[in-house]
Enzyme design. Structure first.
Site, PDB file in Angstrom:
ATOM      1  N   GLN A 133      17.994  47.548  -9.330  1.00 37.43           N
ATOM      2  CA  GLN A 133      17.513  48.696  -8.340  1.00 37.43           C
ATOM      3  C   GLN A 133      16.081  49.199  -8.528  1.00 37.43           C
ATOM      4  OE1 GLN A 133      19.609  49.418  -5.956  1.00 37.43           O
ATOM      5  NE2 GLN A 133      21.531  48.523  -6.651  1.00 37.43           N
ATOM      6  N   HIS A 188      25.836  49.199 -14.590  1.00 32.16           N
ATOM      7  CA  HIS A 188      26.894  48.542 -13.719  1.00 32.16           C
ATOM      8  C   HIS A 188      27.628  47.736 -14.538  1.00 32.16           C
ATOM      9  CE1 HIS A 188      27.438  45.237 -10.826  1.00 32.16           C
ATOM     10  NE2 HIS A 188      27.119  46.060 -10.019  1.00 32.16           N
ATOM     11  N   LYS A 238      18.500  41.878  -3.578  1.00 32.29           N
ATOM     12  CA  LYS A 238      18.245  43.552  -3.100  1.00 32.29           C
ATOM     13  C   LYS A 238      16.889  43.979  -2.952  1.00 32.29           C
ATOM     14  CE  LYS A 238      21.871  44.504  -6.460  1.00 32.29           C
ATOM     15  NZ  LYS A 238      23.263  45.110  -5.891  1.00 32.29           N
ATOM     16  N   ASP A 252      17.848  46.064 -16.850  1.00 31.12           N
ATOM     17  CA  ASP A 252      18.456  45.634 -15.705  1.00 31.12           C
ATOM     18  C   ASP A 252      17.893  46.363 -14.742  1.00 31.12           C
ATOM     19  OD1 ASP A 252      20.090  45.294 -13.358  1.00 31.12           O
ATOM     20  OD2 ASP A 252      21.765  46.155 -14.310  1.00 31.12           O
ATOM     21  N   CYS A 306      30.947  49.242  -8.892  1.00 30.16           N
ATOM     22  CA  CYS A 306      30.947  48.407 -10.057  1.00 30.16           C
ATOM     23  C   CYS A 306      30.548  49.273 -11.390  1.00 30.16           C
ATOM     24  CB  CYS A 306      29.906  47.208  -9.897  1.00 30.16           C
ATOM     25  SG  CYS A 306      30.632  46.127  -8.546  1.00 30.16           S
TER      26      CYS A 306
END
Ligand code: PMP
Length: 431
Positions: free
Chosen positions: A229, A149, A252, A226, A389
């Site tokens: 998700q 991302h 999220k 990261d 993104c």
């Protein structure tokens, strides 16, 4: 379009099969599908019709429990934290620090290693600027991957420009996973940071994070994950992953926007200088010299997002009440049902691995993803269309954009059904 077509059309389901989709969908026996739709007031249209929300990878809808907790935090419980001498402020401070404990425990971390940020983007920027500016020298290298991302690319580019460090990009396997074999061969003693998505927001591919940590540590580099998700769909234990930094965003995870988490090893955070200055992050201020609070306060300048922290705690309670494993199993069933149904649509390509964590990107030959999104919207199906993104990943896939359906705890087979019926309509409109 390049050779990343991973699901080709099933001839037996092509043409007219969509009407019979209910029958075409496999039994989902063996796995208990969840039914939490009623917890989410946002899942109806203005007319009161069901809204088929398939954009959870962008942001998740909020359950009543989170909305109510935020309303209470701004209502009868509202006060500032850390500074008030009155009981309400002490109570709110406890709630805020309880939220930190929950946010830490949710990924197996300690609260003194857990910094509240505005979101994953700010968490990565914090590490890039504070750790990066202090530790990177000209010629040092940062390893990213082709599927990152922009939040895990641009902060490193900014820091590379300032420090003279160089960015390397790990390639992907044919089915859209970060190719750790190739990455292993690329890593050198000059690499100081490896920063990778735990789960891709476009392809749903899941990183073998433990192996990535071992590879990074073998050359003396740190691993930042990261987890934006990953955290809503996988049980995350940072000790087992052996990473050095982990970031995620509350919104999220069925929580509010404007708050996220940076977890970092105590020794690393302790050695990092503040990134932003202001109230709450100091020990003692004089015009001659200012000293700073220890982490995590050192990295939380200004009045924090108090209600956001309370909302995040409620979201974590909500998710743990159901169980992340159960959510993962549920989303996996829906993804498999969608993969099987989409494979029956002519000229439709699904990108990414079969074992996708809740996220499906696809393209329909001859139709721009924005047109797909617009036509689906007319049938109350909300997907995302664009570059997500992740423009370097689009370049790799050889497309300007994809359509993306992403699933959450509240989705059902009806949503899959509505998606596939909508795609059939798109095909009829575009001939
Ligand atoms: N990384 C990934 C993988 C994401 O999916 C996102 C959100 N789309 C981000 C980083 C940025 O998160 P936020 O906008 O909440 O800071």
């Amino acid at each position: 379009m390049s050779d990343h077509m991973l699901t080709s059309a099933h001839p037996e389901l092509v043409e007219g099969s969509v009407k019979g989709l209910r029958q075409a969908l496999p039994e989902r026996d063996g796995v208990q599908l969840l039914n939490h739709r009623a917890d989410f007031p946002g899942l109806v249209t203005a007319n009161g019709d069901p809204w088929h929300y398939l954009d959870t990878a962008a942001t998740a809808q909020k359950p009543h429990a989170v909305i109510d907790a935020i309303a209470r935090a701004y209502g009868r419980d509202y006060a500032t934290v850390h500074r008030g001498v009155y009981a309400r402020s002490a109570d709110m401070t406890r709630a805020y620090e309880d939220a930190r404990r929950k946010a830490a425990a949710f990924i197996g971390g300690r609260e003194d290693e857990t910094v509240f940020t505005r979101g994953a983007t700010e968490g990565i920027n914090l590490v890039a600027h504070s750790w990066g500016i202090t530790n990177l020298k000209p010629g040092d290298r940062i390893m990213l991957s082709q599927l990152e991302h922009h939040s895990n690319i641009v902060p490193w580019q900014l820091v590379a420009e300032r420090t003279g460090a160089v960015i390397d990009v790990a390639p992907l396997t044919y089915d859209g996973q970060i190719d750790l074999d190739v990455m292993a061969a690329m890593l050198t003693a000059r690499h100081k940071m490896v920063a990778l998505a735990h789960v891709s927001n476009v392809l749903g591919s899941v990183l073998d994070a433990r192996r990535a940590a071992d590879l990074a540590h073998n050359v003396g580099a740190l691993l930042l994950l990261d987890g934006c998700q990953a955290v809503p769909r996988l049980a995350v234990d940072i000790a087992a992953l052996d990473c050095d930094f982990y970031v995620y965003s509350a919104h999220k995870l069925y929580g509010p926007t404007g708050i996220g988490v940076l977890w970092g090893r105590a020794g690393l955070l302790d050695a990092m200088p503040p990134w932003q200055g202001g109230g709450a992050m100091i020990d003692r201020v004089t015009f001659a010299r200012t000293t700073y609070a220890p982490p995590p306060q050192r990295f939380e300048a200004g009045t924090p997002h108090i209600a956001g922290a309370v909302g995040l705690a409620a979201a974590i309670d909500y998710v743990t009440g159901i169980g992340v494993e159960a959510i993962h199993a549920h989303e996996t069933e829906l993804v498999e049902a969608a993969q099987e149904a989409l494979a029956g649509i002519n000229a439709l390509t699904v990108f990414g691995p079969r074992a996708s964590a809740g996220i499906l990107s696809f393209a329909l030959e001859g139709v721009h993803p924005h047109d797909i999104g617009t036509i689906l919207d007319e049938g109350n199906v909300a997907i995302r269309a664009g570059h997500h993104c992740a423009q370097p990943l689009m370049d790799h896939l050889g497309v300007p954009a994809t359509a993306r359906a992403s699933f959450g705890v509240y989705n059902t087979l009806d949503d899959v059904d509505a998606l596939v019926r909508g795609l059939d309509r798109v095909r009829r409109i575009f001939g």
